[in-house]
Design a protein around this motif. Structure first.
Motif, PDB file in Angstrom:
ATOM      1  N   HIS A 185       0.832  -1.203   0.000  1.00  9.95           N
ATOM      2  CA  HIS A 185       0.000   0.000   0.000  1.00  9.95           C
ATOM      3  C   HIS A 185       0.867   1.255   0.000  1.00  9.95           C
ATOM      4  O   HIS A 185       0.575   2.235  -0.696  1.00  9.95           O
ATOM      5  CB  HIS A 185      -0.928  -0.009   1.224  1.00  9.95           C
ATOM      6  N   MET A 186       1.944   1.244   0.777  1.00  2.00           N
ATOM      7  CA  MET A 186       2.831   2.399   0.833  1.00  2.00           C
ATOM      8  C   MET A 186       3.503   2.655  -0.520  1.00  2.00           C
ATOM      9  O   MET A 186       3.781   3.806  -0.875  1.00  2.00           O
ATOM     10  CB  MET A 186       3.894   2.184   1.910  1.00  2.00           C
ATOM     11  N   GLN A 187       3.739   1.588  -1.267  1.00  2.00           N
ATOM     12  CA  GLN A 187       4.345   1.746  -2.591  1.00  2.00           C
ATOM     13  C   GLN A 187       3.412   2.489  -3.537  1.00  2.00           C
ATOM     14  O   GLN A 187       3.869   3.184  -4.450  1.00  2.00           O
ATOM     15  CB  GLN A 187       4.701   0.375  -3.161  1.00  2.00           C
ATOM     16  N   PHE A 188       2.112   2.348  -3.314  1.00  2.00           N
ATOM     17  CA  PHE A 188       1.148   3.082  -4.141  1.00  2.00           C
ATOM     18  C   PHE A 188       1.375   4.587  -4.005  1.00  2.00           C
ATOM     19  O   PHE A 188       1.253   5.329  -4.991  1.00  2.00           O
ATOM     20  CB  PHE A 188      -0.278   2.714  -3.748  1.00  2.00           C
ATOM     21  N   ALA A 189       1.721   5.036  -2.799  1.00  2.00           N
ATOM     22  CA  ALA A 189       1.949   6.468  -2.561  1.00  2.00           C
ATOM     23  C   ALA A 189       3.147   7.002  -3.328  1.00  2.00           C
ATOM     24  O   ALA A 189       3.314   8.224  -3.450  1.00  2.00           O
ATOM     25  CB  ALA A 189       2.130   6.721  -1.069  1.00  2.00           C
ATOM     26  N   GLU A 190       3.989   6.109  -3.849  1.00  2.00           N
ATOM     27  CA  GLU A 190       5.166   6.518  -4.614  1.00  2.00           C
ATOM     28  C   GLU A 190       4.965   6.322  -6.112  1.00  2.00           C
ATOM     29  O   GLU A 190       5.880   6.569  -6.900  1.00  2.00           O
ATOM     30  CB  GLU A 190       6.383   5.703  -4.147  1.00  2.00           C
ATOM     31  N   SER A 191       3.772   5.900  -6.510  1.00  2.00           N
ATOM     32  CA  SER A 191       3.514   5.589  -7.915  1.00  2.00           C
ATOM     33  C   SER A 191       2.974   6.801  -8.674  1.00  2.00           C
ATOM     34  O   SER A 191       2.530   7.788  -8.085  1.00  2.00           O
ATOM     35  CB  SER A 191       2.500   4.444  -8.009  1.00  2.00           C
ATOM     36  N   GLU A 192       3.037   6.701 -10.007  1.00  2.00           N
ATOM     37  CA  GLU A 192       2.490   7.756 -10.856  1.00  2.00           C
ATOM     38  C   GLU A 192       0.977   7.867 -10.674  1.00  2.00           C
ATOM     39  O   GLU A 192       0.417   8.959 -10.679  1.00  2.00           O
ATOM     40  CB  GLU A 192       2.841   7.479 -12.315  1.00  2.00           C
ATOM     41  N   GLY A 193       0.307   6.724 -10.515  1.00  2.00           N
ATOM     42  CA  GLY A 193      -1.138   6.740 -10.348  1.00  2.00           C
ATOM     43  C   GLY A 193      -1.579   7.491  -9.112  1.00  2.00           C
ATOM     44  O   GLY A 193      -2.653   8.107  -9.104  1.00  2.00           O
ATOM     45  N   PHE A 194      -0.761   7.463  -8.072  1.00  2.00           N
ATOM     46  CA  PHE A 194      -1.116   8.150  -6.830  1.00  2.00           C
ATOM     47  C   PHE A 194      -1.214   9.655  -7.042  1.00  2.00           C
ATOM     48  O   PHE A 194      -2.037  10.318  -6.403  1.00  2.00           O
ATOM     49  CB  PHE A 194      -0.083   7.846  -5.749  1.00  2.00           C
ATOM     50  N   LYS A 195      -0.403  10.192  -7.938  1.00  2.00           N
ATOM     51  CA  LYS A 195      -0.429  11.636  -8.197  1.00  2.00           C
ATOM     52  C   LYS A 195      -1.795  12.077  -8.703  1.00  2.00           C
ATOM     53  O   LYS A 195      -2.213  13.213  -8.463  1.00  2.00           O
ATOM     54  CB  LYS A 195       0.660  12.004  -9.200  1.00  2.00           C
ATOM     55  N   ASP A 196      -2.469  11.178  -9.402  1.00  2.00           N
ATOM     56  CA  ASP A 196      -3.820  11.467  -9.875  1.00  2.00           C
ATOM     57  C   ASP A 196      -4.831  11.224  -8.751  1.00  2.00           C
ATOM     58  O   ASP A 196      -5.681  12.070  -8.469  1.00  2.00           O
ATOM     59  CB  ASP A 196      -4.133  10.586 -11.083  1.00  2.00           C
ATOM     60  N   PHE A 197      -4.718  10.082  -8.089  1.00  2.00           N
ATOM     61  CA  PHE A 197      -5.639   9.724  -7.013  1.00  2.00           C
ATOM     62  C   PHE A 197      -5.642  10.768  -5.903  1.00  2.00           C
ATOM     63  O   PHE A 197      -6.695  11.088  -5.322  1.00  2.00           O
ATOM     64  CB  PHE A 197      -5.254   8.352  -6.454  1.00  2.00           C
ATOM     65  N   VAL A 198      -4.491  11.334  -5.595  1.00  2.00           N
ATOM     66  CA  VAL A 198      -4.367  12.237  -4.449  1.00  2.00           C
ATOM     67  C   VAL A 198      -5.053  13.579  -4.682  1.00  2.00           C
ATOM     68  O   VAL A 198      -5.124  14.415  -3.770  1.00  2.00           O
ATOM     69  CB  VAL A 198      -2.873  12.423  -4.088  1.00  2.00           C
ATOM     70  N   ARG A 199      -5.615  13.781  -5.854  1.00  2.00           N
ATOM     71  CA  ARG A 199      -6.392  15.005  -6.089  1.00  2.00           C
ATOM     72  C   ARG A 199      -7.579  15.126  -5.144  1.00  2.00           C
ATOM     73  O   ARG A 199      -8.096  16.222  -4.926  1.00  2.00           O
ATOM     74  CB  ARG A 199      -6.884  15.051  -7.542  1.00  2.00           C
ATOM     75  N   ILE A 200      -7.999  14.006  -4.562  1.00  2.00           N
ATOM     76  CA  ILE A 200      -9.114  14.056  -3.609  1.00  2.00           C
ATOM     77  C   ILE A 200      -8.771  14.914  -2.389  1.00  2.00           C
ATOM     78  O   ILE A 200      -9.670  15.402  -1.703  1.00  2.00           O
ATOM     79  CB  ILE A 200      -9.546  12.651  -3.157  1.00  2.00           C
ATOM     80  N   LYS A 201      -7.472  15.106  -2.111  1.00  2.00           N
ATOM     81  CA  LYS A 201      -7.054  15.883  -0.938  1.00  2.00           C
ATOM     82  C   LYS A 201      -7.537  17.325  -1.007  1.00  2.00           C
ATOM     83  O   LYS A 201      -7.665  17.988   0.027  1.00  2.00           O
ATOM     84  CB  LYS A 201      -5.542  15.850  -0.783  1.00  2.00           C
ATOM     85  N   GLU A 202      -7.798  17.806  -2.220  1.00  2.00           N
ATOM     86  CA  GLU A 202      -8.265  19.192  -2.378  1.00  2.00           C
ATOM     87  C   GLU A 202      -9.581  19.434  -1.639  1.00  2.00           C
ATOM     88  O   GLU A 202      -9.911  20.568  -1.296  1.00  2.00           O
ATOM     89  CB  GLU A 202      -8.461  19.518  -3.861  1.00  2.00           C
ATOM     90  N   PHE A 203     -10.333  18.369  -1.388  1.00  2.00           N
ATOM     91  CA  PHE A 203     -11.676  18.513  -0.836  1.00  2.00           C
ATOM     92  C   PHE A 203     -11.779  17.962   0.585  1.00  2.00           C
ATOM     93  O   PHE A 203     -12.885  17.756   1.091  1.00  2.00           O
ATOM     94  CB  PHE A 203     -12.670  17.789  -1.749  1.00  2.00           C
TER      95      PHE A 203
END
Length: 220
Positions: A185-203
């Motif tokens: 799971h922690m490796q996901f935070a270092e992936s390219e896909g996470f950069k897109d997924f983490v857009r949820i943080k804006e809200f």
């Protein structure tokens, strides 16, 4: 409305639920969870948190929040069960989630209990941003699903909302995902896909992500 119970509890002695010193508590808990499963006529599960093994979760299914809060919790049988556990266990939080049977992406509305590790992500959504969060999550969660290689993903909104200081209902979304390990799971935070997924943080006002493993399940 059918809901999923997510209860978080802590052992007062600070030891894991499966430690030798908690044998009596575990035995009482098993008996109590079996009674709950019989009452709801559905499987009920107990999970141990990895970050703090003295913390555990109960996942159950109810016909409604009222069935759980107004019928089961005050009934004599449950009060006897909790009376036997109160000396050793304290409640951290209790909430009820509406998890759809499936979503637009075809994800089944089932917590991925067969995974080696289950991530429990609690996302606290800023006031007025629920629809923006929902839309962004729906757009990006395929990134997480691809990375965990189909080990399971589902989530739902909290139904029994708390009220904030400004009088607004607090919106909370809980996302369950399956993993081989916490490291995966922690490796996901270092992936390219996470950069897109983490857009949820804006809200979001904040988030809490923990990991757990299944200790036992009871079936009616």
């Amino acid at each position: 409305m059918p809901v999923h119970e997510l209860a978080c509890l802590r052992l007062k002695n600070g030891h894991p639920l499966t430690s030798p010193g908690n044998e009596g508590t575990l035995r009482k808990l098993r008996a109590g969870i079996l009674e709950q499963a019989r009452y709801t006529n559905s499987a009920t599960h107990v999970l141990s948190q990895i970050e703090d093994p003295s913390v555990f979760y109960i996942l159950g299914n109810w016909e409604s929040v009222s069935q759980h809060v107004d019928e089961w919790i005050p009934c004599k049988k449950n009060q006897t069960i909790m009376g036997g556990l109160a000396e050793d266990v304290e409640l951290v939080f209790l909430e009820h989630l509406e998890i759809p049977s499936s979503d637009a992406m075809g994800n089944a509305g089932e917590v991925p209990l067969t995974a080696d590790v289950i991530a429990i992500g609690r996302y606290f959504v800023s006031h007025g941003e629920k629809e923006a969060f929902r839309g962004t999550l729906n757009e990006t969660k395929h990134r997480l699903e691809r990375f965990n290689e189909g080990k399971g993903l589902c989530g739902g909104w909290r139904e029994d909302k708390e009220v904030g200081d400004e009088g607004h209902a607090k919106e909370e979304f809980v996302l369950f995902s399956g993993w081989t390990s916490v490291d995966e799971h922690m490796q996901f935070a270092e992936s390219e896909g996470f950069k897109d997924f983490v857009r949820i943080k804006e809200f979001l006002k904040g988030a809490e992500i923990k990991h757990a493993t299944v200790v036992f399940s009871s079936h009616p």
